[in-house]
Design a protein around this motif. Structure first.
Motif, PDB file in Angstrom:
ATOM      1  N   PRO A  27       0.816  -1.226   0.000  1.00  0.00           N
ATOM      2  CA  PRO A  27       0.000   0.000   0.000  1.00  0.00           C
ATOM      3  C   PRO A  27       0.837   1.256   0.000  1.00  0.00           C
ATOM      4  O   PRO A  27       0.448   2.258  -0.615  1.00  0.00           O
ATOM      5  CB  PRO A  27      -0.828  -0.127   1.276  1.00  0.00           C
ATOM      6  N   LEU A  28       2.009   1.265   0.681  1.00  0.00           N
ATOM      7  CA  LEU A  28       2.823   2.468   0.708  1.00  0.00           C
ATOM      8  C   LEU A  28       3.324   2.820  -0.688  1.00  0.00           C
ATOM      9  O   LEU A  28       3.302   3.987  -1.105  1.00  0.00           O
ATOM     10  CB  LEU A  28       4.012   2.269   1.661  1.00  0.00           C
ATOM     11  N   PHE A  29       3.772   1.796  -1.451  1.00  0.00           N
ATOM     12  CA  PHE A  29       4.205   2.040  -2.833  1.00  0.00           C
ATOM     13  C   PHE A  29       3.049   2.550  -3.682  1.00  0.00           C
ATOM     14  O   PHE A  29       3.199   3.459  -4.498  1.00  0.00           O
ATOM     15  CB  PHE A  29       4.780   0.741  -3.418  1.00  0.00           C
ATOM     16  N   ARG A  30       1.859   1.950  -3.448  1.00  0.00           N
ATOM     17  CA  ARG A  30       0.705   2.407  -4.215  1.00  0.00           C
ATOM     18  C   ARG A  30       0.382   3.858  -3.914  1.00  0.00           C
ATOM     19  O   ARG A  30       0.027   4.645  -4.795  1.00  0.00           O
ATOM     20  CB  ARG A  30      -0.502   1.506  -3.927  1.00  0.00           C
ATOM     21  N   GLN A  31       0.531   4.276  -2.608  1.00  0.00           N
ATOM     22  CA  GLN A  31       0.234   5.656  -2.236  1.00  0.00           C
ATOM     23  C   GLN A  31       1.228   6.604  -2.900  1.00  0.00           C
ATOM     24  O   GLN A  31       0.866   7.678  -3.365  1.00  0.00           O
ATOM     25  CB  GLN A  31       0.286   5.817  -0.719  1.00  0.00           C
ATOM     26  N   ARG A  32       2.493   6.214  -2.938  1.00  0.00           N
ATOM     27  CA  ARG A  32       3.482   7.081  -3.586  1.00  0.00           C
ATOM     28  C   ARG A  32       3.187   7.230  -5.095  1.00  0.00           C
ATOM     29  O   ARG A  32       3.302   8.317  -5.655  1.00  0.00           O
ATOM     30  CB  ARG A  32       4.884   6.487  -3.374  1.00  0.00           C
ATOM     31  N   VAL A  33       2.824   6.125  -5.717  1.00  0.00           N
ATOM     32  CA  VAL A  33       2.462   6.191  -7.153  1.00  0.00           C
ATOM     33  C   VAL A  33       1.228   7.050  -7.343  1.00  0.00           C
ATOM     34  O   VAL A  33       1.133   7.872  -8.261  1.00  0.00           O
ATOM     35  CB  VAL A  33       2.246   4.768  -7.716  1.00  0.00           C
ATOM     36  N   THR A  34       0.267   6.895  -6.401  1.00  0.00           N
ATOM     37  CA  THR A  34      -0.987   7.630  -6.535  1.00  0.00           C
ATOM     38  C   THR A  34      -0.755   9.127  -6.449  1.00  0.00           C
ATOM     39  O   THR A  34      -1.374   9.920  -7.179  1.00  0.00           O
ATOM     40  CB  THR A  34      -1.979   7.174  -5.452  1.00  0.00           C
ATOM     41  N   LEU A  94      -7.927   5.613 -11.612  1.00  0.00           N
ATOM     42  CA  LEU A  94      -7.595   6.583 -10.571  1.00  0.00           C
ATOM     43  C   LEU A  94      -8.251   6.205  -9.245  1.00  0.00           C
ATOM     44  O   LEU A  94      -7.651   6.361  -8.167  1.00  0.00           O
ATOM     45  CB  LEU A  94      -8.028   7.977 -11.010  1.00  0.00           C
ATOM     46  N   ALA A  95      -9.505   5.703  -9.297  1.00  0.00           N
ATOM     47  CA  ALA A  95     -10.189   5.306  -8.064  1.00  0.00           C
ATOM     48  C   ALA A  95      -9.482   4.134  -7.393  1.00  0.00           C
ATOM     49  O   ALA A  95      -9.377   4.071  -6.163  1.00  0.00           O
ATOM     50  CB  ALA A  95     -11.644   4.951  -8.375  1.00  0.00           C
ATOM     51  N   TYR A  96      -8.988   3.173  -8.207  1.00  0.00           N
ATOM     52  CA  TYR A  96      -8.262   2.039  -7.620  1.00  0.00           C
ATOM     53  C   TYR A  96      -6.991   2.500  -6.931  1.00  0.00           C
ATOM     54  O   TYR A  96      -6.632   2.004  -5.858  1.00  0.00           O
ATOM     55  CB  TYR A  96      -7.951   1.018  -8.717  1.00  0.00           C
ATOM     56  N   LEU A  97      -6.291   3.449  -7.548  1.00  0.00           N
ATOM     57  CA  LEU A  97      -5.040   3.911  -6.957  1.00  0.00           C
ATOM     58  C   LEU A  97      -5.290   4.817  -5.746  1.00  0.00           C
ATOM     59  O   LEU A  97      -4.654   4.671  -4.686  1.00  0.00           O
ATOM     60  CB  LEU A  97      -4.208   4.656  -8.003  1.00  0.00           C
ATOM     61  N   ALA A  98      -6.227   5.783  -5.884  1.00  0.00           N
ATOM     62  CA  ALA A  98      -6.478   6.743  -4.794  1.00  0.00           C
ATOM     63  C   ALA A  98      -7.327   6.142  -3.680  1.00  0.00           C
ATOM     64  O   ALA A  98      -7.174   6.495  -2.505  1.00  0.00           O
ATOM     65  CB  ALA A  98      -7.158   7.990  -5.356  1.00  0.00           C
ATOM     66  N   ARG A  99      -8.256   5.273  -4.033  1.00  0.00           N
ATOM     67  CA  ARG A  99      -9.130   4.581  -3.095  1.00  0.00           C
ATOM     68  C   ARG A  99      -9.867   5.550  -2.156  1.00  0.00           C
ATOM     69  O   ARG A  99      -9.744   5.498  -0.938  1.00  0.00           O
ATOM     70  CB  ARG A  99      -8.359   3.555  -2.287  1.00  0.00           C
ATOM     71  N   PRO A 100     -10.620   6.505  -2.724  1.00  0.00           N
ATOM     72  CA  PRO A 100     -11.442   7.371  -1.883  1.00  0.00           C
ATOM     73  C   PRO A 100     -12.641   6.578  -1.372  1.00  0.00           C
ATOM     74  O   PRO A 100     -12.821   5.398  -1.687  1.00  0.00           O
ATOM     75  CB  PRO A 100     -11.844   8.495  -2.832  1.00  0.00           C
ATOM     76  N   ARG A 101     -13.487   7.231  -0.594  1.00  0.00           N
ATOM     77  CA  ARG A 101     -14.695   6.563  -0.120  1.00  0.00           C
ATOM     78  C   ARG A 101     -15.595   6.271  -1.332  1.00  0.00           C
ATOM     79  O   ARG A 101     -15.809   7.124  -2.182  1.00  0.00           O
ATOM     80  CB  ARG A 101     -15.437   7.450   0.894  1.00  0.00           C
ATOM     81  N   GLY A 102     -16.084   5.052  -1.402  1.00  0.00           N
ATOM     82  CA  GLY A 102     -16.929   4.622  -2.529  1.00  0.00           C
ATOM     83  C   GLY A 102     -16.149   4.246  -3.787  1.00  0.00           C
ATOM     84  O   GLY A 102     -16.704   4.197  -4.876  1.00  0.00           O
ATOM     85  N   TRP A 103     -14.831   3.956  -3.617  1.00  0.00           N
ATOM     86  CA  TRP A 103     -14.034   3.631  -4.814  1.00  0.00           C
ATOM     87  C   TRP A 103     -14.442   2.312  -5.452  1.00  0.00           C
ATOM     88  O   TRP A 103     -14.312   2.125  -6.652  1.00  0.00           O
ATOM     89  CB  TRP A 103     -12.539   3.610  -4.465  1.00  0.00           C
ATOM     90  N   ARG A 104     -14.933   1.382  -4.636  1.00  0.00           N
ATOM     91  CA  ARG A 104     -15.382   0.113  -5.219  1.00  0.00           C
ATOM     92  C   ARG A 104     -16.586   0.346  -6.143  1.00  0.00           C
ATOM     93  O   ARG A 104     -16.709  -0.295  -7.200  1.00  0.00           O
ATOM     94  CB  ARG A 104     -15.745  -0.887  -4.120  1.00  0.00           C
ATOM     95  N   GLU A 105     -17.492   1.267  -5.723  1.00  0.00           N
ATOM     96  CA  GLU A 105     -18.641   1.551  -6.589  1.00  0.00           C
ATOM     97  C   GLU A 105     -18.192   2.188  -7.908  1.00  0.00           C
ATOM     98  O   GLU A 105     -18.761   1.905  -8.977  1.00  0.00           O
ATOM     99  CB  GLU A 105     -19.631   2.477  -5.858  1.00  0.00           C
ATOM    100  N   LEU A 106     -17.170   3.064  -7.810  1.00  0.00           N
ATOM    101  CA  LEU A 106     -16.658   3.659  -9.051  1.00  0.00           C
ATOM    102  C   LEU A 106     -16.082   2.594  -9.987  1.00  0.00           C
ATOM    103  O   LEU A 106     -16.263   2.637 -11.206  1.00  0.00           O
ATOM    104  CB  LEU A 106     -15.582   4.699  -8.716  1.00  0.00           C
ATOM    105  N   ILE A 107     -15.360   1.614  -9.419  1.00  0.00           N
ATOM    106  CA  ILE A 107     -14.785   0.545 -10.259  1.00  0.00           C
ATOM    107  C   ILE A 107     -15.895  -0.310 -10.858  1.00  0.00           C
ATOM    108  O   ILE A 107     -15.852  -0.701 -12.045  1.00  0.00           O
ATOM    109  CB  ILE A 107     -13.809  -0.298  -9.430  1.00  0.00           C
ATOM    110  N   GLU A 108     -16.904  -0.613 -10.023  1.00  0.00           N
ATOM    111  CA  GLU A 108     -18.011  -1.417 -10.565  1.00  0.00           C
ATOM    112  C   GLU A 108     -18.740  -0.658 -11.661  1.00  0.00           C
ATOM    113  O   GLU A 108     -19.129  -1.235 -12.695  1.00  0.00           O
ATOM    114  CB  GLU A 108     -18.975  -1.776  -9.426  1.00  0.00           C
ATOM    115  N   ALA A 109     -18.975   0.667 -11.437  1.00  0.00           N
ATOM    116  CA  ALA A 109     -19.636   1.461 -12.493  1.00  0.00           C
ATOM    117  C   ALA A 109     -18.785   1.488 -13.759  1.00  0.00           C
ATOM    118  O   ALA A 109     -19.299   1.382 -14.881  1.00  0.00           O
ATOM    119  CB  ALA A 109     -19.894   2.882 -11.973  1.00  0.00           C
TER     120      ALA A 109
END
Length: 483
Positions: free
Chosen positions: A109-116, A147-162
């Motif tokens: 997750p730390l690497f993902r946050q830096r990339v994000t 972007l939602a997968y990388l940033a993972r804000p609230r409701g990011w799973r719904e954004l990916i599903e949409a």
């Protein structure tokens, strides 16, 4: 506008440290908002939801974004498995390092946050909207999901599903469009096939009409042949009766001839006896005549010797032919003695007239060899008609027999009736007109003058060996033009 580091539910809670007032330090496991407040959560606790299944376009876009920012990260911030990948060329980095990049984004997750942080900085307003948990209607759903997968804000799973639903809907639309295009192509091909079938049907109807017409002609010819056969059978019966009568007469004549032969043999024996006596008398008379002839020749020889001695003539240096050559050399414009004194050219129509003037001459013409040389611009039917008509005039003028031979394995329909004295022949299947001409010449009786008109050297050489007179096609064409 200032950006905030995204919310990440996989990072452990730590003390927040504010950097630059805009983006969190990638080395810290915290994120700060625009006001500097922290909002950490974690999925490491019991009940954490598993990673969602990403559509393939979203997964590829996440890998592409991560591969693009790898070279911008400090070496100590890049996981060890990705340090070698970061040195690849841009086009090879996302293609060859995709499995390792995906594994590190999921496990670190730390690497993902830096990339994000760097991806959001490059994405501008779209990244800010995704961090806030909203997606612009005009934005690319694949880009929003990545972007939602990388940033993972609230409701990011719904954004990916949409996004996955939008991608699937787009794929379904593409499949439907492809099916519609294939259906239109099949309809076009079916229409084309229908038009082709219609044309073929018209051709078959025309062919059927032609075949019916030919069948009618063949039936008419069959009736004529049957009628001719019946007439021939009737004539054969009459000929058989006449043959029986003639055989009786021949038997009686043979008996009379035998009797006459016996009488002739008796007279021959008497004549032979008389001839023997006459030969003996003639032998004695010939002996006397030989003596007289020897005496006469001896006298003439002695007179010639005496005359040569008396004239005392000197030997001559020139022969009579030398005087003729000198005379013509002094008169270069002197014409030959006359056309009859020299052989004429094979293309001279006068030579053709000389040969046709012979008694019972037979003129054989190589049909297409003459027509294609004289009037090849016409159709074959017009060529045949013109040649046969011209030969009819020659037959009427000379009274000779004329035969014209054409190439053709089958009998031609619709031919005009041949003029009187002209015979029209077509070669059979597997035989050329040249072979038929040579066969006709070989069948002629010895001594009959046969004239063959053809410019084909093989035909001329073949008929000359069998006693015919070969002439070129130009001789006949000139003769026809003169008529």
């Amino acid at each position: 506008m200032p950006l905030t580091e995204p919310y990440d539910d996989h990072l452990p809670q730590e003390d927040p440290v504010a950097l630059d007032g805009a983006v969190g330090n990638p080395d810290d496991n915290v994120v700060t908002g625009a006001s500097g407040a922290s909002d950490p959560t974690t999925d490491d606790a019991p009940g954490t939801e598993p990673e969602p299944t990403l559509p393939e376009p979203v997964r590829q876009r996440i890998v592409t974004l991560t591969a693009a920012v790898l070279p911008t990260l400090p070496t100590d911030e890049v996981p060890v498995p990705l340090r070698r990948v970061a040195k690849f060329a841009p086009n090879r980095r996302a293609r060859l390092g995709a499995p390792v990049i995906a594994a590190q984004l999921t496990a670190d997750p730390l690497f993902r946050q830096r990339v994000t942080a760097r991806v959001l900085a490059d994405s501008g307003d779209l990244g800010a909207a995704v961090v806030e948990g909203t997606a612009p209607a005009a934005a690319d759903p694949v880009e929003v999901a990545a972007l939602a997968y990388l940033a993972r804000p609230r409701g990011w799973r719904e954004l990916i599903e949409a996004s996955g639903a939008a991608v699937r809907a787009e794929a379904d639309s593409a499949v439907v469009a492809e099916l519609v295009r294939e259906a239109e192509q099949r309809a076009t091909r079916a229409e084309h096939d229908r038009a082709v079938a219609r044309v073929e049907a018209e051709k078959l109807r025309d062919e059927l009409a032609r075949v019916r017409e030919e069948l009618g002609q063949l039936r008419e010819e069959s009736r004529q042949v049957a009628r001719t056969l019946r007439e021939t059978q009737a004539r054969e019966r009459k000929a058989t009766e006449l043959l029986a009568t003639e055989r009786g007469r021949a038997a009686r004549a043979s008996a009379d001839v035998d009797a006459e032969l016996r009488r002739a043999r008796a007279r021959l024996a008497e004549a032979e006896a008389a001839a023997g006596v006459a030969r003996a008398s003639a032998k004695e008379a010939r002996s006397v005549d030989d003596a007289r002839l020897w005496l006469l020749l001896e006298t003439i020889g002695q007179a010639a010797v005496g005359l040569r001695r008396e004239l005392a003539l000197d030997p001559v240096d020139k022969l009579p032919a030398d005087f003729v050559a000198d005379a013509f050399a002094e008169q270069p414009g002197t014409a030959p003695a006359g056309p009859a004194a020299r052989a004429r050219d094979t293309d001279d129509p006068a030579r053709l007239d000389q040969l046709l003037a012979l008694p019972r001459a037979h003129l054989v013409v190589d049909g297409y060899n003459v027509t294609k040389r004289g009037f090849g611009e016409m159709s074959l039917e017009q060529q045949r008609k013109r040649l046969i008509t011209g030969l009819g005039g020659i037959a009427a003028q000379t009274g000779d027999e004329v035969t014209v031979v054409f190439d053709g394995a089958e009998r031609m329909h619709g031919l005009p009736p041949a003029p009187r004295g002209v015979r029209v022949l077509f070669s059979r299947k597997g035989e050329t007109a040249d072979e038929l001409i040579r066969r006709l010449v070989r069948a002629e009786p010895a001594g009959r003058p046969v004239v063959v008109v053809s410019s084909d050297r093989e035909v001329a050489d073949g008929v000359r060996r069998h006693g015919a007179y070969p002439l070129g096609a130009d001789s006949l064409l000139r003769r026809l033009a003169r008529s």
